[in-house]
Scaffold this motif. Structure first.
Motif, short mmCIF file in Angstrom:
data_model
loop_
_atom_site.label_atom_id
_atom_site.label_comp_id
_atom_site.label_asym_id
_atom_site.label_seq_id
_atom_site.Cartn_x
_atom_site.Cartn_y
_atom_site.Cartn_z
N ASN A 1 0.65 -1.13 -0.30
CA ASN A 1 -0.16 0.24 0.14
C ASN A 1 0.97 1.36 -0.06
O ASN A 1 0.56 1.97 -1.06
N ILE A 2 1.67 0.73 0.63
CA ILE A 2 2.91 2.33 0.69
C ILE A 2 3.77 2.85 -0.82
O ILE A 2 3.52 4.01 -1.07
N LEU A 3 3.97 1.70 -0.85
CA LEU A 3 4.69 2.07 -2.43
C LEU A 3 3.85 2.33 -3.67
O LEU A 3 3.46 2.91 -4.22
N LYS B 1 4.19 10.44 -7.13
CA LYS B 1 4.75 10.66 -8.24
C LYS B 1 5.65 12.03 -7.51
O LYS B 1 6.83 12.55 -8.75
N SER B 2 5.48 11.76 -6.90
CA SER B 2 6.81 12.57 -5.70
C SER B 2 7.11 12.25 -4.84
O SER B 2 5.91 11.59 -4.28
N LYS B 3 7.95 13.00 -3.57
CA LYS B 3 8.16 12.72 -2.75
C LYS B 3 6.50 13.02 -1.78
O LYS B 3 5.91 14.19 -2.10
N LEU B 4 6.68 11.98 -0.44
CA LEU B 4 5.74 12.91 0.17
C LEU B 4 6.15 13.02 1.91
O LEU B 4 6.56 12.34 2.35
N ASN B 5 5.78 13.81 2.57
CA ASN B 5 5.53 13.84 3.75
C ASN B 5 4.60 12.42 4.47
O ASN B 5 4.39 11.42 4.01
N GLU C 1 13.11 5.57 0.04
CA GLU C 1 13.98 6.46 0.51
C GLU C 1 13.69 7.42 0.73
O GLU C 1 13.16 8.15 0.50
N ARG C 2 13.94 7.92 2.31
CA ARG C 2 13.35 8.68 3.00
C ARG C 2 14.77 10.51 2.42
O ARG C 2 15.77 9.85 2.15
N ILE C 3 14.12 11.49 2.77
CA ILE C 3 14.93 12.74 2.67
C ILE C 3 14.26 13.39 3.44
O ILE C 3 13.19 13.50 3.71
N ARG C 4 15.32 14.35 4.17
CA ARG C 4 14.57 15.74 4.59
C ARG C 4 14.49 16.67 4.10
O ARG C 4 14.82 17.16 3.70
N ASN C 5 13.50 17.30 4.94
CA ASN C 5 13.01 18.21 3.91
C ASN C 5 14.03 19.90 3.88
O ASN C 5 14.75 19.81 5.46
N ALA C 6 13.91 20.32 2.98
CA ALA C 6 15.10 21.49 3.23
C ALA C 6 14.91 22.65 3.66
O ALA C 6 16.05 23.12 4.42
N LYS C 7 13.47 22.61 4.55
CA LYS C 7 12.87 24.05 4.90
C LYS C 7 12.42 24.01 6.12
O LYS C 7 13.30 24.91 7.37
N ASP C 8 12.71 22.67 6.39
CA ASP C 8 11.97 21.99 8.17
C ASP C 8 12.80 20.65 8.17
O ASP C 8 12.91 19.63 7.40
N LYS C 9 14.24 20.43 8.79
CA LYS C 9 14.39 19.60 9.21
C LYS C 9 14.06 18.15 9.57
O LYS C 9 14.52 17.32 9.81
N ARG C 10 13.00 18.38 11.00
CA ARG C 10 12.45 17.78 11.80
C ARG C 10 11.02 16.94 10.76
O ARG C 10 10.79 15.77 11.16
N GLU D 1 10.49 13.22 4.25
CA GLU D 1 9.50 12.95 3.21
C GLU D 1 10.21 11.48 2.72
O GLU D 1 10.88 11.13 3.00
N VAL D 2 9.14 10.60 1.43
CA VAL D 2 9.40 9.42 0.98
C VAL D 2 9.34 9.58 -0.02
O VAL D 2 8.44 10.18 -0.25
N LYS D 3 9.85 8.44 -0.56
CA LYS D 3 10.11 8.31 -2.25
C LYS D 3 9.94 7.49 -2.71
O LYS D 3 10.66 6.50 -1.86
N ILE D 4 9.40 6.98 -3.69
CA ILE D 4 9.57 5.29 -4.19
C ILE D 4 10.47 5.45 -5.41
O ILE D 4 11.16 6.83 -5.92
N THR D 5 11.97 4.54 -4.80
CA THR D 5 12.99 4.39 -5.64
C THR D 5 12.05 3.71 -6.88
O THR D 5 11.10 2.71 -7.35
N GLN D 6 13.91 3.35 -8.35
CA GLN D 6 13.67 2.86 -9.56
C GLN D 6 13.58 0.85 -9.20
O GLN D 6 11.77 0.42 -10.03
N LYS D 7 13.87 1.03 -7.79
CA LYS D 7 14.09 -0.45 -7.58
C LYS D 7 12.10 -0.96 -7.21
O LYS D 7 11.67 -2.18 -7.52
N GLY D 8 11.46 0.14 -6.14
CA GLY D 8 10.52 -0.17 -6.10
C GLY D 8 9.28 0.33 -7.18
O GLY D 8 8.33 -0.77 -6.63
N LEU D 9 9.32 0.89 -8.06
CA LEU D 9 8.49 1.33 -9.41
C LEU D 9 8.75 -0.09 -9.56
O LEU D 9 8.36 -0.66 -10.43
N ASP D 10 10.09 -0.92 -9.74
CA ASP D 10 10.61 -1.98 -11.04
C ASP D 10 9.69 -3.35 -10.24
O ASP D 10 9.12 -4.03 -11.21
N LEU D 11 9.69 -3.29 -9.35
CA LEU D 11 8.48 -3.92 -8.15
C LEU D 11 7.08 -3.81 -8.11
O LEU D 11 6.52 -5.13 -8.58
#
Length: 147
Positions: A48-50, A57-61, A90-99, A102-112
């Protein structure tokens, strides 16, 4: 098979019969889905998360992902940890608020998901024996129960 015969039960009312039938059918479907997902080393909540992340289509909180999940889970963070370990997200820290994480699907996730999509419709869509009209009626009735 008719639910009363399958469970060898005589129901007190049609409402109780419908409730038991929904719960029984849900458990049956969940069992088949879980068995299928183990082939891909996933759980249904991870799947479901994937799908949520692919659809975005982009990173989400992380909180947005939690809100969109079909099955709300208190351990969403742990589910995401596992997906990160498998390199599916993959996890990504928000550039404006480090707290904010965000997460986004990788190519490996898309392939799966692409591999799963091929079989999912064949193996896990349980309403193939319903007509379009019956599927619409079922959806209408399920929506009505929740309203």
């Amino acid at each position: 098979m008719e639910i009363g015969k399958e469970l060898n039960i005589k129901f007190a009312s049609s409402n109780i019969k419908a409730l038991i039938n929904i719960r029984h059918t849900n458990n049956w479907m969940a069992g088949l889905q879980n068995k299928y997902m183990t082939r891909h080393d996933l759980t249904m909540p991870q799947f479901n998360i994937l799908r949520i992340l692919r659809g975005a289509k982009s990173k989400l909180n992380v909180n947005t992902v939690k809100e969109r999940m079909i099955e709300k889970s208190p351990n969403t963070t742990r589910l995401m940890d596992k997906l990160c370990e498998k390199k599916l997200i993959e996890r990504i820290r928000n550039a404006k608020d480090k707290r904010v994480i965000e997460v986004k699907i990788t190519q490996k996730g898309l392939d799966l998901l692409e591999v799963i999509d091929v079989d999912f419709d064949k193996e896990l869509v349980f309403v193939h024996n319903l007509s379009e009209e019956e599927s619409e009626t079922l959806s209408y009735l399920l929506d009505k129960i929740r309203s």
